[in-house]
Design a protein around this motif. Structure first.
Motif, PDB file in Angstrom:
ATOM      1  N   ARG A 111       0.829  -1.203   0.000  1.00  0.00           N
ATOM      2  CA  ARG A 111       0.000   0.000   0.000  1.00  0.00           C
ATOM      3  C   ARG A 111       0.868   1.259   0.000  1.00  0.00           C
ATOM      4  N   LYS A 112       1.997   1.206   0.713  1.00  0.00           N
ATOM      5  CA  LYS A 112       2.921   2.341   0.745  1.00  0.00           C
ATOM      6  C   LYS A 112       3.465   2.635  -0.661  1.00  0.00           C
ATOM      7  N   ALA A 113       3.787   1.586  -1.408  1.00  0.00           N
ATOM      8  CA  ALA A 113       4.313   1.764  -2.766  1.00  0.00           C
ATOM      9  C   ALA A 113       3.271   2.397  -3.674  1.00  0.00           C
ATOM     10  N   ILE A 114       2.033   1.967  -3.549  1.00  0.00           N
ATOM     11  CA  ILE A 114       0.959   2.544  -4.355  1.00  0.00           C
ATOM     12  C   ILE A 114       0.789   4.020  -4.033  1.00  0.00           C
ATOM     13  N   ILE A 115       0.736   4.345  -2.749  1.00  0.00           N
ATOM     14  CA  ILE A 115       0.548   5.727  -2.318  1.00  0.00           C
ATOM     15  C   ILE A 115       1.712   6.605  -2.787  1.00  0.00           C
ATOM     16  N   HIS A 116       2.916   6.071  -2.688  1.00  0.00           N
ATOM     17  CA  HIS A 116       4.097   6.827  -3.120  1.00  0.00           C
ATOM     18  C   HIS A 116       3.995   7.225  -4.589  1.00  0.00           C
ATOM     19  N   ASP A 117       3.734   6.248  -5.450  1.00  0.00           N
ATOM     20  CA  ASP A 117       3.718   6.536  -6.882  1.00  0.00           C
ATOM     21  C   ASP A 117       2.521   7.398  -7.278  1.00  0.00           C
ATOM     22  N   LEU A 118       1.377   7.182  -6.644  1.00  0.00           N
ATOM     23  CA  LEU A 118       0.231   8.051  -6.912  1.00  0.00           C
ATOM     24  C   LEU A 118       0.552   9.485  -6.492  1.00  0.00           C
ATOM     25  N   GLY A 119       1.292   9.641  -5.411  1.00  0.00           N
ATOM     26  CA  GLY A 119       1.687  10.972  -4.969  1.00  0.00           C
ATOM     27  C   GLY A 119       2.567  11.674  -5.982  1.00  0.00           C
ATOM     28  N   VAL A 120       3.510  10.940  -6.564  1.00  0.00           N
ATOM     29  CA  VAL A 120       4.384  11.515  -7.585  1.00  0.00           C
ATOM     30  C   VAL A 120       3.575  11.893  -8.823  1.00  0.00           C
ATOM     31  N   LEU A 121       2.685  11.011  -9.261  1.00  0.00           N
ATOM     32  CA  LEU A 121       1.848  11.319 -10.414  1.00  0.00           C
ATOM     33  C   LEU A 121       0.980  12.539 -10.144  1.00  0.00           C
ATOM     34  N   ASN A 122       0.395  12.586  -8.980  1.00  0.00           N
ATOM     35  CA  ASN A 122      -0.486  13.690  -8.616  1.00  0.00           C
ATOM     36  C   ASN A 122       0.260  15.018  -8.580  1.00  0.00           C
ATOM     37  N   ASP A 123       1.456  15.008  -7.994  1.00  0.00           N
ATOM     38  CA  ASP A 123       2.186  16.246  -7.742  1.00  0.00           C
ATOM     39  C   ASP A 123       3.021  16.720  -8.921  1.00  0.00           C
ATOM     40  N   GLU A 124       3.503  15.788  -9.775  1.00  0.00           N
ATOM     41  CA  GLU A 124       4.544  16.182 -10.712  1.00  0.00           C
ATOM     42  C   GLU A 124       4.311  15.806 -12.179  1.00  0.00           C
ATOM     43  N   ALA A 125       3.392  14.888 -12.461  1.00  0.00           N
ATOM     44  CA  ALA A 125       3.251  14.392 -13.837  1.00  0.00           C
ATOM     45  C   ALA A 125       2.847  15.493 -14.821  1.00  0.00           C
ATOM     46  N   LEU A 126       1.891  16.321 -14.443  1.00  0.00           N
ATOM     47  CA  LEU A 126       1.448  17.373 -15.350  1.00  0.00           C
ATOM     48  C   LEU A 126       2.551  18.387 -15.622  1.00  0.00           C
ATOM     49  N   GLU A 127       3.322  18.713 -14.611  1.00  0.00           N
ATOM     50  CA  GLU A 127       4.437  19.644 -14.791  1.00  0.00           C
ATOM     51  C   GLU A 127       5.486  19.053 -15.726  1.00  0.00           C
ATOM     52  N   ILE A 128       5.762  17.775 -15.568  1.00  0.00           N
ATOM     53  CA  ILE A 128       6.708  17.087 -16.456  1.00  0.00           C
ATOM     54  C   ILE A 128       6.180  17.091 -17.881  1.00  0.00           C
ATOM     55  N   TYR A 129       4.895  16.825 -18.040  1.00  0.00           N
ATOM     56  CA  TYR A 129       4.295  16.821 -19.377  1.00  0.00           C
ATOM     57  C   TYR A 129       4.440  18.187 -20.040  1.00  0.00           C
ATOM     58  N   ARG A 130       4.124  19.241 -19.313  1.00  0.00           N
ATOM     59  CA  ARG A 130       4.182  20.585 -19.889  1.00  0.00           C
ATOM     60  C   ARG A 130       5.598  20.962 -20.318  1.00  0.00           C
ATOM     61  N   GLU A 131       6.590  20.451 -19.601  1.00  0.00           N
ATOM     62  CA  GLU A 131       7.969  20.817 -19.909  1.00  0.00           C
ATOM     63  C   GLU A 131       8.574  19.994 -21.040  1.00  0.00           C
ATOM     64  N   TYR A 132       8.200  18.726 -21.131  1.00  0.00           N
ATOM     65  CA  TYR A 132       8.915  17.835 -22.050  1.00  0.00           C
ATOM     66  C   TYR A 132       8.077  17.245 -23.184  1.00  0.00           C
ATOM     67  N   ALA A 133       6.761  17.377 -23.152  1.00  0.00           N
ATOM     68  CA  ALA A 133       5.943  16.810 -24.223  1.00  0.00           C
ATOM     69  C   ALA A 133       6.314  17.465 -25.553  1.00  0.00           C
ATOM     70  N   PRO A 134       6.296  16.723 -26.640  1.00  0.00           N
ATOM     71  CA  PRO A 134       5.823  15.338 -26.794  1.00  0.00           C
ATOM     72  C   PRO A 134       6.918  14.277 -26.695  1.00  0.00           C
ATOM     73  N   ASN A 135       8.028  14.596 -26.061  1.00  0.00           N
ATOM     74  CA  ASN A 135       9.138  13.653 -25.944  1.00  0.00           C
ATOM     75  C   ASN A 135       8.821  12.638 -24.840  1.00  0.00           C
ATOM     76  N   THR A 136       8.120  11.570 -25.189  1.00  0.00           N
ATOM     77  CA  THR A 136       7.674  10.600 -24.190  1.00  0.00           C
ATOM     78  C   THR A 136       8.838   9.898 -23.495  1.00  0.00           C
ATOM     79  N   GLU A 137       9.922   9.692 -24.228  1.00  0.00           N
ATOM     80  CA  GLU A 137      11.090   9.049 -23.611  1.00  0.00           C
ATOM     81  C   GLU A 137      11.650   9.917 -22.492  1.00  0.00           C
ATOM     82  N   LYS A 138      11.748  11.213 -22.737  1.00  0.00           N
ATOM     83  CA  LYS A 138      12.256  12.131 -21.729  1.00  0.00           C
ATOM     84  C   LYS A 138      11.276  12.249 -20.566  1.00  0.00           C
ATOM     85  N   MET A 139       9.985  12.292 -20.875  1.00  0.00           N
ATOM     86  CA  MET A 139       8.968  12.391 -19.834  1.00  0.00           C
ATOM     87  C   MET A 139       9.050  11.199 -18.883  1.00  0.00           C
TER      88      MET A 139
END
Length: 221
Positions: A111-139
């Motif tokens: 459960r800790k692992a699930i919460i950890h990764d969901l936290g990263v997705l929640n907090d940082e995925a959109l920011e990463i997308y905005r900076e590096y899209a459409p370079n999926t490898e870099k994202m």
């Protein structure tokens, strides 16, 4: 703030037992300052300025929710409550189905692992997308520096990686859309079968402002 349940709210430890430091460290739960602005904390779904009582209250409420979430050992209870903990994520309609296939879900590390990764997705995925899209490898590489691993699945599996999401159409009717979720993080170990499949965003579901999580569990194929 996916790491709130780990007990140390000032840093995240990677799931292989080593703590990330330096450039690869996620800022969840850390105090941050930008030039010419007041200090703020990053947490699930928002940057909470410490000079805003309401924002600070929201931040504390999210910390409390995730502390509660890690104590929930049932599939249905966990999947229901986690939707209140990650406001930047929309979960698929059948998210609980994949979770029910996770063995040893009752152990805290899972459960800790699930919460950890969901936290990263929640907090940082959109920011990463905005900076590096459409370079999926870099994202994937940047996100992968904050979790155990992140990569795209092969196109051969795309038929198994589309998941149903609900959304409000014209602020009236609830509609269902199938969204491909090929990127995934790995849980517990780099060679683990347990993954979180997601889509960086969708123009309709969440109006391009939410991360979509389609599947949590083993390979869906």
């Amino acid at each position: 703030m996916g790491g709130a349940a780990t007990g140390d709210k000032s840093s995240r430890a990677s799931m292989d037992g080593t703590e990330k430091t330096g450039g690869g460290t996620s800022s969840h739960g850390d105090q941050r300052t930008d030039k010419n602005t007041a200090p703020f904390f990053s947490g699930s779904g928002a940057l909470c300025k410490v000079d805003s009582p309401f924002s600070l209250l929201c931040f504390c409420m999210l910390l409390l929710r995730e502390d509660i979430l890690i104590k929930i050992k049932s599939y249905d209870g966990f999947s229901t409550f986690m939707k209140t903990c990650f406001p930047n994520i929309i979960f698929s309609e059948d998210i609980e189905t994949g979770m029910r296939g996770i063995t040893h879900f009752e152990t805290v590390d899972v459960r800790k692992a699930i919460i950890h990764d969901l936290g990263v997705l929640n907090d940082e995925a959109l920011e990463i997308y905005r900076e590096y899209a459409p370079n999926t490898e870099k994202m994937c590489k940047v996100l992968g520096s904050k979790v155990l691993a992140c990569s795209m699945d092969t196109s051969d599996h795309n038929q198994f990686l589309s998941f149903s999401f609900s959304y409000l159409h014209d602020n009236q009717d609830i509609q269902i859309k199938s969204v491909l979720c090929s990127p995934h993080t790995k849980l517990l170990r780099r060679d683990s079968n347990l993954r979180i499949y997601f889509s960086w965003k969708d123009s309709i579901v969440g109006k391009g402002e939410k991360v979509l999580v389609g599947h949590i569990g083993g390979h869906p194929y």
